[in-house]
Design a protein around this motif. Structure first.
Motif, PDB file in Angstrom:
ATOM      1  N   ALA A 170       0.827  -1.212   0.000  1.00  0.00           N
ATOM      2  CA  ALA A 170       0.000   0.000   0.000  1.00  0.00           C
ATOM      3  C   ALA A 170       0.860   1.261   0.000  1.00  0.00           C
ATOM      4  N   SER A 171       1.928   1.262   0.782  1.00  0.00           N
ATOM      5  CA  SER A 171       2.754   2.469   0.864  1.00  0.00           C
ATOM      6  C   SER A 171       3.459   2.762  -0.457  1.00  0.00           C
ATOM      7  N   GLN A 172       3.956   1.725  -1.120  1.00  0.00           N
ATOM      8  CA  GLN A 172       4.638   1.953  -2.399  1.00  0.00           C
ATOM      9  C   GLN A 172       3.654   2.295  -3.510  1.00  0.00           C
ATOM     10  N   THR A 173       2.519   1.611  -3.521  1.00  0.00           N
ATOM     11  CA  THR A 173       1.575   1.773  -4.612  1.00  0.00           C
ATOM     12  C   THR A 173       0.810   3.088  -4.529  1.00  0.00           C
ATOM     13  N   PHE A 174       0.316   3.425  -3.352  1.00  0.00           N
ATOM     14  CA  PHE A 174      -0.576   4.565  -3.229  1.00  0.00           C
ATOM     15  C   PHE A 174       0.094   5.842  -2.735  1.00  0.00           C
ATOM     16  N   PHE A 175       1.203   5.717  -2.017  1.00  0.00           N
ATOM     17  CA  PHE A 175       1.807   6.902  -1.420  1.00  0.00           C
ATOM     18  C   PHE A 175       3.241   7.174  -1.884  1.00  0.00           C
ATOM     19  N   GLY A 176       3.878   6.206  -2.531  1.00  0.00           N
ATOM     20  CA  GLY A 176       5.234   6.398  -3.020  1.00  0.00           C
ATOM     21  C   GLY A 176       6.280   6.486  -1.919  1.00  0.00           C
ATOM     22  N   THR A 177       5.976   5.959  -0.752  1.00  0.00           N
ATOM     23  CA  THR A 177       6.910   5.978   0.371  1.00  0.00           C
ATOM     24  C   THR A 177       7.149   4.557   0.853  1.00  0.00           C
ATOM     25  N   GLU A 178       7.951   4.414   1.878  1.00  0.00           N
ATOM     26  CA  GLU A 178       8.249   3.109   2.459  1.00  0.00           C
ATOM     27  C   GLU A 178       7.754   3.084   3.900  1.00  0.00           C
ATOM     28  N   TRP A 179       6.870   2.176   4.214  1.00  0.00           N
ATOM     29  CA  TRP A 179       6.379   1.999   5.576  1.00  0.00           C
ATOM     30  C   TRP A 179       6.708   0.595   6.042  1.00  0.00           C
ATOM     31  N   GLY A 180       6.625   0.375   7.333  1.00  0.00           N
ATOM     32  CA  GLY A 180       6.850  -0.953   7.894  1.00  0.00           C
ATOM     33  C   GLY A 180       8.319  -1.232   8.148  1.00  0.00           C
ATOM     34  N   TRP A 181       8.586  -2.476   8.502  1.00  0.00           N
ATOM     35  CA  TRP A 181       9.958  -2.902   8.821  1.00  0.00           C
ATOM     36  C   TRP A 181      10.638  -3.594   7.659  1.00  0.00           C
ATOM     37  N   LEU A 182       9.870  -4.143   6.761  1.00  0.00           N
ATOM     38  CA  LEU A 182      10.433  -4.985   5.712  1.00  0.00           C
ATOM     39  C   LEU A 182      11.390  -4.216   4.804  1.00  0.00           C
ATOM     40  N   HIS A 183      11.100  -2.967   4.522  1.00  0.00           N
ATOM     41  CA  HIS A 183      11.972  -2.202   3.615  1.00  0.00           C
ATOM     42  C   HIS A 183      13.341  -1.929   4.234  1.00  0.00           C
ATOM     43  N   LYS A 184      13.459  -2.094   5.547  1.00  0.00           N
ATOM     44  CA  LYS A 184      14.763  -1.907   6.189  1.00  0.00           C
ATOM     45  C   LYS A 184      15.678  -3.111   5.973  1.00  0.00           C
ATOM     46  N   LEU A 185      15.076  -4.241   5.616  1.00  0.00           N
ATOM     47  CA  LEU A 185      15.850  -5.462   5.373  1.00  0.00           C
ATOM     48  C   LEU A 185      16.141  -5.684   3.895  1.00  0.00           C
ATOM     49  N   VAL A 186      15.113  -5.516   3.058  1.00  0.00           N
ATOM     50  CA  VAL A 186      15.248  -5.775   1.625  1.00  0.00           C
ATOM     51  C   VAL A 186      14.458  -4.723   0.850  1.00  0.00           C
ATOM     52  N   ASP A 187      14.860  -4.510  -0.396  1.00  0.00           N
ATOM     53  CA  ASP A 187      14.150  -3.589  -1.267  1.00  0.00           C
ATOM     54  C   ASP A 187      13.326  -4.417  -2.246  1.00  0.00           C
ATOM     55  N   LEU A 188      12.012  -4.440  -2.032  1.00  0.00           N
ATOM     56  CA  LEU A 188      11.130  -5.274  -2.839  1.00  0.00           C
ATOM     57  C   LEU A 188      10.198  -4.412  -3.684  1.00  0.00           C
ATOM     58  N   PRO A 189       9.852  -4.897  -4.869  1.00  0.00           N
ATOM     59  CA  PRO A 189       8.833  -4.211  -5.662  1.00  0.00           C
ATOM     60  C   PRO A 189       7.442  -4.503  -5.083  1.00  0.00           C
ATOM     61  N   PRO A 190       6.434  -3.739  -5.473  1.00  0.00           N
ATOM     62  CA  PRO A 190       5.091  -3.952  -4.921  1.00  0.00           C
ATOM     63  C   PRO A 190       4.551  -5.367  -5.129  1.00  0.00           C
ATOM     64  N   ALA A 191       4.851  -5.985  -6.252  1.00  0.00           N
ATOM     65  CA  ALA A 191       4.358  -7.344  -6.497  1.00  0.00           C
ATOM     66  C   ALA A 191       4.942  -8.341  -5.495  1.00  0.00           C
ATOM     67  N   ALA A 192       6.171  -8.147  -5.109  1.00  0.00           N
ATOM     68  CA  ALA A 192       6.786  -9.034  -4.123  1.00  0.00           C
ATOM     69  C   ALA A 192       6.152  -8.842  -2.746  1.00  0.00           C
ATOM     70  N   HIS A 193       5.712  -7.627  -2.457  1.00  0.00           N
ATOM     71  CA  HIS A 193       5.007  -7.397  -1.196  1.00  0.00           C
ATOM     72  C   HIS A 193       3.695  -8.171  -1.165  1.00  0.00           C
ATOM     73  N   LEU A 194       3.049  -8.325  -2.314  1.00  0.00           N
ATOM     74  CA  LEU A 194       1.840  -9.143  -2.374  1.00  0.00           C
ATOM     75  C   LEU A 194       2.156 -10.612  -2.104  1.00  0.00           C
ATOM     76  N   ALA A 195       3.311 -11.068  -2.551  1.00  0.00           N
ATOM     77  CA  ALA A 195       3.732 -12.436  -2.256  1.00  0.00           C
ATOM     78  C   ALA A 195       3.998 -12.615  -0.763  1.00  0.00           C
ATOM     79  N   VAL A 196       4.564 -11.608  -0.133  1.00  0.00           N
ATOM     80  CA  VAL A 196       4.786 -11.653   1.322  1.00  0.00           C
ATOM     81  C   VAL A 196       3.443 -11.692   2.036  1.00  0.00           C
TER      82      VAL A 196
END
Length: 75
Positions: free
Chosen positions: A25-51
């Motif tokens: 949601a943060s990447q798709t709708f707001f263009g920012t990074e939220w949560g903890w996951l982005h601190k570990l890996v840089d994933l595209p929005p589709a990969a976030h759906l897989a998570v």
């Protein structure tokens, strides 16, 4: 023991699913990074759906494990 494992797997699944949803949601709708996951890996929005899907699978597995009736042994 199954109840404890079921609740643990389910709880971990909720956290993982929430991170996937927030990251998508943060990447798709707001263009920012939220949560903890982005601190570990840089994933595209589709990969976030897989998570998110993996987290929901853990939730389902935890619920199924928790609701499995115990088999009684014949004495």
């Amino acid at each position: 023991m199954r109840t404890t494992i079921g609740y643990t797997v389910e709880s971990i699944g909720y956290v993982i699913a929430a991170q996937g949803l927030v990251g998508f949601a943060s990447q798709t709708f707001f263009g920012t990074e939220w949560g903890w996951l982005h601190k570990l890996v840089d994933l595209p929005p589709a990969a976030h759906l897989a998570v998110l899907a993996a987290g929901l699978a853990l939730v389902a597995a935890g619920v199924r494990t928790r609701k499995t009736p115990r088999h009684r042994q014949a004495a």
